[in-house]
Write a protein that holds these residues in place. Sequence first.
Motif, PDB file in Angstrom:
ATOM      1  N   ILE A 121      -7.143  -0.928   0.237  1.00 44.00           N
ATOM      2  CA  ILE A 121      -6.293   0.000  -0.495  1.00 44.00           C
ATOM      3  C   ILE A 121      -4.965   0.115   0.259  1.00 44.00           C
ATOM      4  O   ILE A 121      -4.856  -0.318   1.417  1.00 44.00           O
ATOM      5  N   SER A 122      -3.974   0.688  -0.392  1.00 42.67           N
ATOM      6  CA  SER A 122      -2.663   0.864   0.236  1.00 42.67           C
ATOM      7  C   SER A 122      -2.579   2.212   0.939  1.00 42.67           C
ATOM      8  O   SER A 122      -3.292   3.149   0.560  1.00 42.67           O
ATOM      9  N   PRO A 123      -1.726   2.351   1.959  1.00 42.55           N
ATOM     10  CA  PRO A 123      -1.567   3.659   2.612  1.00 42.55           C
ATOM     11  C   PRO A 123      -1.223   4.772   1.631  1.00 42.55           C
ATOM     12  O   PRO A 123      -1.680   5.907   1.780  1.00 42.55           O
ATOM     13  N   SER A 124      -0.431   4.461   0.604  1.00 37.74           N
ATOM     14  CA  SER A 124      -0.043   5.483  -0.371  1.00 37.74           C
ATOM     15  C   SER A 124      -1.225   5.979  -1.199  1.00 37.74           C
ATOM     16  O   SER A 124      -1.168   7.064  -1.776  1.00 37.74           O
ATOM     17  N   ASP A 125      -2.300   5.190  -1.269  1.00 36.14           N
ATOM     18  CA  ASP A 125      -3.479   5.619  -2.036  1.00 36.14           C
ATOM     19  C   ASP A 125      -4.149   6.832  -1.409  1.00 36.14           C
ATOM     20  O   ASP A 125      -4.849   7.588  -2.104  1.00 36.14           O
TER      21      ASP A 125
END
Length: 245
Positions: A202-206
């Motif tokens: 997943i991305s950090p922004s998730d």
Amino acid sequence: MTTKNKNIPTLRHLPSKEQSTAVKARESWHVLGIMAEFIEATEKLSAIRPSVSIFGSARTPTDHPYYALTENIARALSDSGFAVISGGGPGIMEAANKGAHAGESPSVGLNIELPFEQSGNPYQDISLTFRHFFARKVAFAKYASAYVVMPGGFGTLDEMFEALTLIQTNKGRRIPIVLVGSKFWAGLIDWVKSHLLGEGMISPSDMDLFEVVETPEEVLECIFRFYEKRTFNPSESETEKLLDL
């Protein structure tokens, strides 16, 4: 000359033409039943916005602190103008409906037919009964302006990750997802950070797609902060996304 190996499994005989026709007819009627569930949900729920869907364990007893906390959260939401949607059953679902029923806004139960656990609670101003989980899940997501996720089991996690997936993939509109109880959720969040985020799945922004809070006041603060600069009603583009759910 070769002989068949009796130890190798073989396919069963294909159904006869008559059997195939009967199965197709049953499936067609089944599809019509699914359509009827969507139509009933649309008719009963379209006018209840803004609303908040609350999830949690069906097995939570009435004397548990989670039950009382859920009831207080639902009452606070109801008195603030939010209809409250729950699964309509016992445990946390009952607490959510009970708190909302005592407040100013509608208490909604999206009941599901199950062989165990699920039985409708008596605190529902609007009650629907589903046979199919996916139709019920669409109703939860389509009409909610926020998700409040209390401690729960597989069903609760399913609803939470379904919402996160819809938002992450831009298939659903962005709404607040509020997890209540840092002690309960800490282990899962640590695992998500260390494995999903740590291994690049997943991305950090998730990690910003949800918040963890403790009190009814914090639940309300999260939701109202999110909507400070926008309305509770879906935008035109968000409405199009909801039609595709």
